[in-house]
Design a protein around this motif. Structure first.
Motif, PDB file in Angstrom:
ATOM      1  N   ASP A   1       0.790  -1.237   0.000  1.00  0.00           N
ATOM      2  CA  ASP A   1       0.000   0.000   0.000  1.00  0.00           C
ATOM      3  C   ASP A   1       0.816   1.276   0.000  1.00  0.00           C
ATOM      4  OD1 ASP A   1      -1.885  -1.891   0.367  1.00  0.00           O
ATOM      5  OD2 ASP A   1      -2.227  -1.454   2.486  1.00  0.00           O
ATOM      6  N   LEU A   2       2.046   1.219   0.468  1.00  0.00           N
ATOM      7  CA  LEU A   2       2.743   2.467   0.751  1.00  0.00           C
ATOM      8  C   LEU A   2       3.837   2.795  -0.249  1.00  0.00           C
ATOM      9  CD1 LEU A   2       3.047   2.021   4.603  1.00  0.00           C
ATOM     10  CD2 LEU A   2       1.418   3.430   3.379  1.00  0.00           C
ATOM     11  N   LYS A   3       4.057   1.917  -1.197  1.00  0.00           N
ATOM     12  CA  LYS A   3       5.179   2.066  -2.122  1.00  0.00           C
ATOM     13  C   LYS A   3       5.222   3.460  -2.769  1.00  0.00           C
ATOM     14  CE  LYS A   3       8.554  -0.491  -3.742  1.00  0.00           C
ATOM     15  NZ  LYS A   3       9.412  -1.152  -2.770  1.00  0.00           N
ATOM     16  N   ASP A   4       4.064   3.946  -3.164  1.00  0.00           N
ATOM     17  CA  ASP A   4       4.051   5.190  -3.937  1.00  0.00           C
ATOM     18  C   ASP A   4       3.570   6.385  -3.135  1.00  0.00           C
ATOM     19  OD1 ASP A   4       4.958   3.888  -6.242  1.00  0.00           O
ATOM     20  OD2 ASP A   4       2.956   3.062  -6.535  1.00  0.00           O
ATOM     21  N   ILE A   5       3.994   6.470  -1.882  1.00  0.00           N
ATOM     22  CA  ILE A   5       3.496   7.593  -1.093  1.00  0.00           C
ATOM     23  C   ILE A   5       4.362   8.833  -1.253  1.00  0.00           C
ATOM     24  CG2 ILE A   5       2.392   6.078   0.600  1.00  0.00           C
ATOM     25  CD1 ILE A   5       4.594   6.885   2.574  1.00  0.00           C
ATOM     26  N   ALA A   6       5.400   8.744  -2.073  1.00  0.00           N
ATOM     27  CA  ALA A   6       6.239   9.925  -2.287  1.00  0.00           C
ATOM     28  C   ALA A   6       5.403  11.047  -2.891  1.00  0.00           C
ATOM     29  CB  ALA A   6       7.390   9.575  -3.208  1.00  0.00           C
TER      30      ALA A   6
ATOM     31  N   ILE B   1      -2.030   7.672   9.265  1.00  0.00           N
ATOM     32  CA  ILE B   1      -1.924   9.024   8.702  1.00  0.00           C
ATOM     33  C   ILE B   1      -2.544   9.061   7.308  1.00  0.00           C
ATOM     34  CG2 ILE B   1      -0.283  10.790   7.889  1.00  0.00           C
ATOM     35  CD1 ILE B   1       1.620   9.692  10.176  1.00  0.00           C
ATOM     36  N   ARG B   2      -2.283   8.036   6.524  1.00  0.00           N
ATOM     37  CA  ARG B   2      -2.869   7.994   5.172  1.00  0.00           C
ATOM     38  C   ARG B   2      -4.390   7.884   5.215  1.00  0.00           C
ATOM     39  NH1 ARG B   2      -0.044  10.764   3.348  1.00  0.00           N
ATOM     40  NH2 ARG B   2       1.689  10.458   1.923  1.00  0.00           N
ATOM     41  N   SER B   3      -4.932   7.320   6.297  1.00  0.00           N
ATOM     42  CA  SER B   3      -6.395   7.271   6.412  1.00  0.00           C
ATOM     43  C   SER B   3      -6.953   8.659   6.738  1.00  0.00           C
ATOM     44  CB  SER B   3      -6.809   6.261   7.486  1.00  0.00           C
ATOM     45  OG  SER B   3      -6.575   6.806   8.782  1.00  0.00           O
ATOM     46  N   LEU B   4      -6.085   9.552   7.233  1.00  0.00           N
ATOM     47  CA  LEU B   4      -6.522  10.909   7.580  1.00  0.00           C
ATOM     48  C   LEU B   4      -6.276  11.882   6.437  1.00  0.00           C
ATOM     49  CD1 LEU B   4      -4.853  10.978  11.128  1.00  0.00           C
ATOM     50  CD2 LEU B   4      -7.310  10.709  10.660  1.00  0.00           C
ATOM     51  N   ASP B   5      -5.233  11.612   5.651  1.00  0.00           N
ATOM     52  CA  ASP B   5      -4.833  12.544   4.598  1.00  0.00           C
ATOM     53  C   ASP B   5      -4.054  11.778   3.529  1.00  0.00           C
ATOM     54  OD1 ASP B   5      -4.233  15.717   4.115  1.00  0.00           O
ATOM     55  OD2 ASP B   5      -2.560  14.466   3.431  1.00  0.00           O
ATOM     56  N   ALA B   6      -4.389  12.016   2.289  1.00  0.00           N
ATOM     57  CA  ALA B   6      -3.792  11.224   1.206  1.00  0.00           C
ATOM     58  C   ALA B   6      -2.447  11.778   0.748  1.00  0.00           C
ATOM     59  CB  ALA B   6      -4.756  11.166   0.030  1.00  0.00           C
ATOM     60  N   LYS B   7      -2.121  13.020   1.074  1.00  0.00           N
ATOM     61  CA  LYS B   7      -0.998  13.671   0.399  1.00  0.00           C
ATOM     62  C   LYS B   7       0.141  14.171   1.276  1.00  0.00           C
ATOM     63  CE  LYS B   7      -2.068  14.957  -4.111  1.00  0.00           C
ATOM     64  NZ  LYS B   7      -2.392  15.879  -5.147  1.00  0.00           N
TER      65      LYS B   7
ATOM     66  N   ASP C   1       9.469   2.389   3.005  1.00  0.00           N
ATOM     67  CA  ASP C   1       8.255   2.793   2.291  1.00  0.00           C
ATOM     68  C   ASP C   1       7.280   3.566   3.181  1.00  0.00           C
ATOM     69  OD1 ASP C   1       9.182   1.705  -0.031  1.00  0.00           O
ATOM     70  OD2 ASP C   1       8.225  -0.241   0.300  1.00  0.00           O
ATOM     71  N   CYS C   2       7.545   3.619   4.477  1.00  0.00           N
ATOM     72  CA  CYS C   2       6.693   4.417   5.378  1.00  0.00           C
ATOM     73  C   CYS C   2       7.050   5.902   5.319  1.00  0.00           C
ATOM     74  CB  CYS C   2       6.858   3.940   6.811  1.00  0.00           C
ATOM     75  SG  CYS C   2       6.251   2.278   7.077  1.00  0.00           S
ATOM     76  N   TYR C   3       8.175   6.233   4.677  1.00  0.00           N
ATOM     77  CA  TYR C   3       8.622   7.626   4.593  1.00  0.00           C
ATOM     78  C   TYR C   3       8.293   8.164   3.194  1.00  0.00           C
ATOM     79  CZ  TYR C   3      11.956   6.174   8.337  1.00  0.00           C
ATOM     80  OH  TYR C   3      12.551   5.687   9.469  1.00  0.00           O
ATOM     81  N   THR C   4       7.822   9.414   3.119  1.00  0.00           N
ATOM     82  CA  THR C   4       7.651  10.013   1.793  1.00  0.00           C
ATOM     83  C   THR C   4       8.978  10.558   1.273  1.00  0.00           C
ATOM     84  OG1 THR C   4       7.075  12.110   2.855  1.00  0.00           O
ATOM     85  CG2 THR C   4       5.246  10.706   2.114  1.00  0.00           C
ATOM     86  N   HIS C   5       9.858  10.918   2.181  1.00  0.00           N
ATOM     87  CA  HIS C   5      11.135  11.527   1.825  1.00  0.00           C
ATOM     88  C   HIS C   5      12.041  11.352   3.038  1.00  0.00           C
ATOM     89  CE1 HIS C   5       9.282  14.496   4.391  1.00  0.00           C
ATOM     90  NE2 HIS C   5      10.462  15.052   4.555  1.00  0.00           N
ATOM     91  N   LEU C   6      13.303  11.773   2.928  1.00  0.00           N
ATOM     92  CA  LEU C   6      14.245  11.540   4.029  1.00  0.00           C
ATOM     93  C   LEU C   6      14.941  12.840   4.430  1.00  0.00           C
ATOM     94  CD1 LEU C   6      15.612   8.219   2.516  1.00  0.00           C
ATOM     95  CD2 LEU C   6      14.053   8.432   4.462  1.00  0.00           C
ATOM     96  N   GLU C   7      15.020  13.094   5.741  1.00  0.00           N
ATOM     97  CA  GLU C   7      15.681  14.299   6.259  1.00  0.00           C
ATOM     98  C   GLU C   7      16.872  13.855   7.106  1.00  0.00           C
ATOM     99  OE1 GLU C   7      13.111  17.363   7.759  1.00  0.00           O
ATOM    100  OE2 GLU C   7      11.405  16.685   6.562  1.00  0.00           O
ATOM    101  N   MET C   8      18.059  14.329   6.728  1.00  0.00           N
ATOM    102  CA  MET C   8      19.280  13.894   7.409  1.00  0.00           C
ATOM    103  C   MET C   8      19.707  14.905   8.451  1.00  0.00           C
ATOM    104  SD  MET C   8      21.199  12.490   4.054  1.00  0.00           S
ATOM    105  CE  MET C   8      20.219  13.533   2.974  1.00  0.00           C
ATOM    106  N   GLU C   9      19.271  14.685   9.702  1.00  0.00           N
ATOM    107  CA  GLU C   9      19.687  15.568  10.794  1.00  0.00           C
ATOM    108  C   GLU C   9      21.178  15.366  11.014  1.00  0.00           C
ATOM    109  OE1 GLU C   9      18.031  14.559  14.576  1.00  0.00           O
ATOM    110  OE2 GLU C   9      18.521  16.498  15.462  1.00  0.00           O
ATOM    111  N   SER C  10      21.952  16.435  10.927  1.00  0.00           N
ATOM    112  CA  SER C  10      23.405  16.287  11.003  1.00  0.00           C
ATOM    113  C   SER C  10      24.027  17.651  11.292  1.00  0.00           C
ATOM    114  CB  SER C  10      23.926  15.716   9.667  1.00  0.00           C
ATOM    115  OG  SER C  10      25.286  15.396   9.763  1.00  0.00           O
ATOM    116  N   LEU C  11      24.035  18.029  12.565  1.00  0.00           N
ATOM    117  CA  LEU C  11      24.609  19.323  12.945  1.00  0.00           C
ATOM    118  C   LEU C  11      26.083  19.096  13.268  1.00  0.00           C
ATOM    119  CD1 LEU C  11      21.459  19.429  13.541  1.00  0.00           C
ATOM    120  CD2 LEU C  11      21.984  21.276  15.142  1.00  0.00           C
ATOM    121  N   PRO C  12      26.996  19.581  12.404  1.00  0.00           N
ATOM    122  CA  PRO C  12      28.411  19.254  12.604  1.00  0.00           C
ATOM    123  C   PRO C  12      28.930  19.643  13.986  1.00  0.00           C
ATOM    124  CG  PRO C  12      28.082  20.196  10.439  1.00  0.00           C
ATOM    125  CD  PRO C  12      26.774  20.343  11.173  1.00  0.00           C
TER     126      PRO C  12
END
Ligand SMILES: [Zn+2]
Length: 704
Positions: free
Chosen positions: A22-27, A238-244, A263-274
């Protein structure tokens, strides 16, 4: 209200089936904004008049004027307080909030200016919930709370909530209400990481699975299953509450263990404070793995001098430039962390600083949209074998390759090796049957391999699983007379050092004499048909209380001990843990030997750059534009205080000569965004040019 224990089998089935189906294309169907701010707002209940100075127009125009086009704003913070007009949980709304619907006002003001505004929701750190429901807090094996602050003088909200407890039911209702009360562009769900837990819920769950809670590995595996199940369940919710809306779960690091539920992530954020504990090697390490996962991504640094919550501090502008421009160079969008003052008013100086960098990012963006890295080399990540955020061999290999201006990605064992010319197995890659077959196929189809130290050994470490390396493990006998194996121990005084004696091509750039290897190598012999490129020379004796010489390691005896570097066909093996060693103390000869080995296997790399090793170079393509983009960066992190590295100055470089392996003669080379054409020559499949001046960061467009 106790969640019934799921059987392990059902759990595994749920993990396998649900996201894949179900989640493959949630990007999202758009590219993420390039200029983001992550606006922390963890605000104590002991501070009065929260949000009193908030002015919606001023808030949005400050962001807009600083060239910000996405800001992550706060729904619920680590203190546990909610910043919108909740009807379901009025006891959790910040008691001193003067603008009862602050979050909604922030979002609406941003939307008017065309600024995206995803919502931050804390997950595992929540002081309010921890106080109200101590039974939901994770416990260690001794029954103590996970995340307790070390002493009575330290404050903090770090007691960690268990995602195997009814807390999850609260979280679901909280999110459902959030979607009713505010417009939600996306969700940043913070502090979602697996840690072993012995709370009552986990103990019951593990008992039901027949897991022995005295076995740390089994408890850790159960914890990972709990986390994976949580992400799957919550993403479906979350997808049951909002599709986008966009969805991201933050754990401060993204590595191979993120893959099962990627596949649960739409995108990835790399927290990395040097300057916040990650250091300058973490981001390049992380992004080179993340960019192989097929998701849009962003790097996240901070405007702070140190780390999150460092109010009224300012990062040096050159450092913020480097951190953002490096994100662009390595294929990520930018995010800068800030914390909003309790008054609700953005700090003007902070947005002058952010704006000065984001104005430049905006000009550079056209050459970064849809960009993909061009690479020659894949590094197999030691993270699957050493469960640390930055395993030593990972940091060492990233530094060496970066200093050699080599173009590389980092893969896990599930990654596709086939696009790469060379595969590197740094120091600690155990090779089971499946991996041995995958590597054998890769070599058979023309790939080259470099392995070092224990990489290539089967998981029990008794034998090499890769005959292609041309070495056999000899023995593991202790040599220091202590009765303890010398290998794998820490070497505070270099007690077990030996020497490597390079000659010929492998020693190019080094004196043909002994060079110390502080960490002794694995004991190996070269197989028939394999060539010893350099021998290891033994010292007179290992340093022990009975016999020692001078302050450090005993000198060379001149006697050959074993092969140090062995080549067989397209495979080169280093007996020493050269990557770990380079991370610890950066002996130049380790890097020179490694890069010489690489040169033998990859004689025509994508880039050759004649510049100090402090210059960083990366190459991307924009397929839609029929052009490549070269990024050159020169900023020097320096350890001025004892705690972390800083960057203060931009030191220009003159006449940087670069040669690029190109598929055909380029139409032209242009320094961008300035638009200055650069004369170049084209010979032997390489385009070569000289950049007259490199000031910080320069992109060069190669148009075909
Ligand atoms: Zn638990």
């Amino acid at each position: 209200m106790h969640r019934p224990a799921t059987t392990l089998l059902a759990l595994v089935a749920a993990i396998r089936l649900a996201p894949a189906a179900d989640l493959k294309d949630i990007a999202p169907d758009f590219e993420l904004p390039f200029r983001q701010v992550h606006l922390d707002f963890h605000t104590s209940e002991a501070i009065p008049d929260v949000g009193k100075a908030f002015d919606p127009d001023e808030f949005a125009s400050t962001l807009h004027d600083a060239h910000v086009n996405s800001v992550t704003v706060f729904g619920r913070c680590h203190h546990g307080w909610i910043y919108y007009d909740t009807k379901l949980f009025p006891e959790r709304r910040h008691p001193n909030l003067k603008r009862p619907n602050l979050l909604k006002e922030q979002i609406e003001a941003c939307h008017k200016r065309g600024i995206r505004a995803p919502v931050y929701i804390t997950v595992q750190w929540d002081q309010f919930t921890a106080n109200a429901h101590p039974e939901w807090i994770m416990k260690n094996q001794k029954g103590g709370f996970v995340g307790d602050t070390p002493g009575p003088v330290d404050g903090g909200f770090y007691r960690r909530l268990c995602l195997n407890s009814p807390y999850v039911d609260f979280l679901k209702r909280h999110l459902a209400e959030l979607f009713e009360r505010v417009p939600v562009d996306g969700l940043f769900l913070d502090i979602v990481d697996d840690q072993p837990c012995h709370c009552d819920f986990c103990k019951k769950g593990m008992a039901a699975e027949g897991i022995d809670t005295a076995k740390p590995d089994d408890v850790a595996r159960y914890a990972r299953q709990v986390l994976d199940r949580f992400r799957i369940e919550l993403t479906h919710h979350i997808r049951s509450l909002d599709a986008k809306c966009t969805i991201f779960y933050n754990a401060g690091h993204i590595g191979p263990k993120s893959r099962p539920t990627i596949d649960c992530y739409t995108h990835l954020e790399m927290e990395s404070l040097p300057s916040g504990g990650w250091g300058y090697v973490h981001f390049p390490l992380s992004v080179r793995y993340v960019r192989t996962l097929g998701k849009d991504s962003l790097g996240m640094t901070g405007k702070f001098h140190t780390s999150w919550g460092d109010f009224h501090s300012y990062k040096n502008p050159a450092a913020l430039q480097f951190e953002c421009f490096q994100m662009l160079a390595l294929g990520a969008k930018c995010s800068i962390g800030d914390q909003l003052h309790p008054s609700g008013r953005l700090d003007a100086a902070t947005y002058r600083l952010i704006g000065s960098v984001y104005a430049e990012v905006e000009k550079k963006e056209p050459w970064c949209r849809g960009a993909r890295a061009l690479t020659d080399i894949a590094v197999l990540s030691p993270e699957e074998f050493i469960r640390e955020r930055i395993p030593e061999p990972s940091a060492g290999v990233v530094r060496m390759l970066q200093e050699g201006r080599q173009q590389f990605d980092i893969l896990d064992t599930k990654g596709d090796f086939s696009p790469y010319k060379v595969l590197i197995l740094p120091d600690a890659i155990a090779v089971d049957e499946a991996l041995a077959k995958k590597i054998a196929d890769y070599i058979e189809k023309g790939g080259s391999l470099i392995a070092s130290y224990e990489s290539g050994l089967e998981p029990g470490k008794a034998h090499f699983a890769l005959p292609q390396l041309g070495v056999t493990k000899v023995d593991d006998a202790p040599t220091d007379g202590s009765g303890q194996p010398a290998r794998g121990r820490s070497y505070p005084r270099n007690n077990y050092a030996d020497y490597i004696k390079p000659a010929g091509k492998i020693g190019k750039g080094l004196e043909p004499t002994e060079h110390v290897m502080y960490l002794r190598g694995l004991r190996v012999a070269a197989d028939d048909g394999a060539l010893t490129l350099a021998p290891a020379i033994r010292s007179y004796f290992d340093r022990t209380p009975e016999h020692f010489c001078s302050h450090k390691q005993t000198p060379s005896s001149g006697e050959v001990e074993q092969p140090a570097i062995v080549r067989k066909g397209r495979c080169i093996y280093f007996a020493h843990p050269i990557f770990t060693q380079y991370y610890r103390s950066a002996p130049r000869w380790c890097r020179v030997l490694f890069l010489n080995a690489l040169d033998a296997l990859l004689p025509e790399p994508l880039l050759r750059v004649e510049a100090p090793t402090t210059a960083i170079a990366s190459l991307n393509e924009q397929p839609g534009e029929k052009r490549w983009i070269l990024h050159l960066l020169h900023y020097i992190p320096e350890r001025r205080g004892k705690e972390f590295d800083i960057i203060e100055d931009v030191i220009p470089l003159a006449d940087v000569r670069t040669s690029i392996r190109v598929p055909s003669k380029p139409a032209k080379l242009t320094a961008v965004p300035q638009g200055e054409d650069l004369p170049f020559s084209y010979k032997g499949g390489r385009a070569s040019f000289t950049l007259p001046k490199l000031v910080g960061h320069q992109m060069v467009e190669i148009k075909f």
